[in-house]
Design an enzyme around this catalytic site. Sequence first.
Site, PDB file in Angstrom:
ATOM      1  CD  GLU B  49     -30.210  -0.570 -18.407  1.00 19.01           C
ATOM      2  OE1 GLU B  49     -29.645   0.170 -17.576  1.00 19.01           O
ATOM      3  OE2 GLU B  49     -30.852  -0.149 -19.365  1.00 19.01           O
ATOM      4  CG  ASP B  60     -26.457   6.983 -12.887  1.00 12.84           C
ATOM      5  OD1 ASP B  60     -27.459   6.761 -13.591  1.00 12.84           O
ATOM      6  OD2 ASP B  60     -25.468   6.244 -12.853  1.00 12.84           O
TER       7      ASP B  60
END
Lengths: 397, 259
Positions: B49, B60
Amino acid sequence: MEMNSKFGIFGGQYVPETLMQTLKELDEALEEAIKDKDFMEEYNYYLAQYVGRPSPLYYASRLTEYVGGAKIYLKREDLNHTGAHKINNVIGQLLLAKRLGKTKIIAETGAGQHGVATATGAALFNMECTVYMGEEDMRRQALNVFRMELLGAKVQGVSNGSKTLKEATSEAIRAWAKNVEDTFYIIGSVVGPHPYPKMVRCFQQIIGEETKSQSMEQEGKLPDAVIACVGGGSNAMGIFYPMLKDDVELIGVEAAGKGIDTKEHACSLAKGQIGVLHGMKSYLLQDENGNVDLAHSISAGLDYPGIGPEHAYLKDSKRVSYVSITDDEAVDAFMLLCKKEGIIPALESSHAIAHGLKKAKEMKKDEILVINLSGRGDKDVHTIGDYLKDKEGEKVE
Amino acid sequence: MNRIVNRLEILKKENKKAFVTYIMAGYPDAKTTKELVLEQAKVGVDVLEIGVPFSDPVADGSVIQVAGARALANGMSHRKVIEIVKEVREECDVPIILMLYYNTVLHYGLEKFVNDCIEAGVDGLIIPDLPLEEQYELEAFLKTDELINIQLVAPTSLKRLPYILDQAKGFLYCVSSLGVTGQENAFHNGLSEFLTTLKSHTELPLMLGFGITKPEDVKPLNNVIDGVIVGSAFINEIMKNESNIENAIHWVRNFKDNL
């Protein structure tokens, strides 16, 4: 799946999967609650007995005389408990949080008015409350930080990026995802994922409903024009919504900061592109790579790079016109209202007043202009002091 | 066949767990990003990724936020990430997923983004702020399986599973905890039960992500998952070894070997 989460192409639910079930439950609870007579009675009870509604629609005769145009009325949301319209929405969302069995509350705040309103409501309903606030805003709005703490809330400083409302909102969304099972997130403006824009408007539309009936009572007709400032846009949506189908000119005022042609402004409608931030699709200030640009305004409450999706829709459909006012113009209007009417307005509301002065001049003397005075300016006196010192410095140089 | 699907099928036949890693494009810099990709492919990471930095990454935690901010300061952008993939593709065939926020995709232009990704050799997309309800605009351009949009599921998704599974391709990205990436030791209380339920509803491989720092973290779940996704912990290793990524690559190899 349901598709009614948008205003035209704007709005929606652009959030992590973790939050989607909660948004669905919130949407269903809201629909049920606003049809529930007992819920609305309780909401209206607190608005009348705790918030102090209805707020007056005050004829500003000295300001009217000074400008020499339309009759200027001020919708006095500054007289609500805690000093701004924000409390209307907070009471509604807190009652909904109680209905959903949530015990903890989080909120984000820029100028601190929404944070103070949330801390107030959390104290009233005995709920644990954390308010996320950018460190720059904590500095600018130290008085409101102290008020929130006195009310028993924890103010969580956010040190990322611009250290203002944009980052505080992102941090609140992160905290919400983490604690979604017992925590209710009270968003302070008509922004965020569906159903927030609709819910906040729903709890703010009392402003426009009162304005209509007060105008009928005092003048025998509806206002000819209504002006409100827009950051996220909740006070504006609140006063505009009940008049969308009426023959009333509606004007939203964005913050042009140091000038709309500089990089330091907060005019997401005038200068933004369609984008996605904080759960919604709307107009957004962004750079050439799709990163969100920082907004600038002297008023912390308008210092936000996005705008409520319903405003984006109303702009594109041309039902509402949107203009902008600079920091300098807002401060001039602030001073003028202090001196002419003995009212210290919030810097946010001063943007609406500044445009109101221009607009009233163009209108006939028998026409009625209502300016939504969304909050009071006690919190801004230090900012004004600093601004005046800087201006003095510029002259000396 | 899509490279991700192909790789996961092979692993399944061999009865091995998939090891998926996440790095942030442009952190510590663009050149190292390319090296990190190639070196990981060499040591056998199954799927890579690559994060596209964004100014407001709401899904995040602090580690990825910091890496993303550094990448943006280094001038990394969506266009440059696609260029990196293009260059990598000349040398290796490892499956690559871009993880990015929806505004980045919208800004690029949906159709152009999809076409450029396919042309560069991107195999999948993970867009953490684009839930099922909002995917129709993008899906209109994902006509072939060359580029697939990976669905995320969280412990709060149970009631939504039928709709999500209906749309899912490649694998399911199972979020281990509520909240954001990089919260160590924070697996959801009902995680094991949730994964077991998932397993009974789908044949798709289940990849567990968010907050995994070492192979031991997932040992108790080994019979219900098909692989793990490691992001913040790997970025922490890169942060400790910015000038010498060999150590970080060694860490990755070790993780893979002990899975």
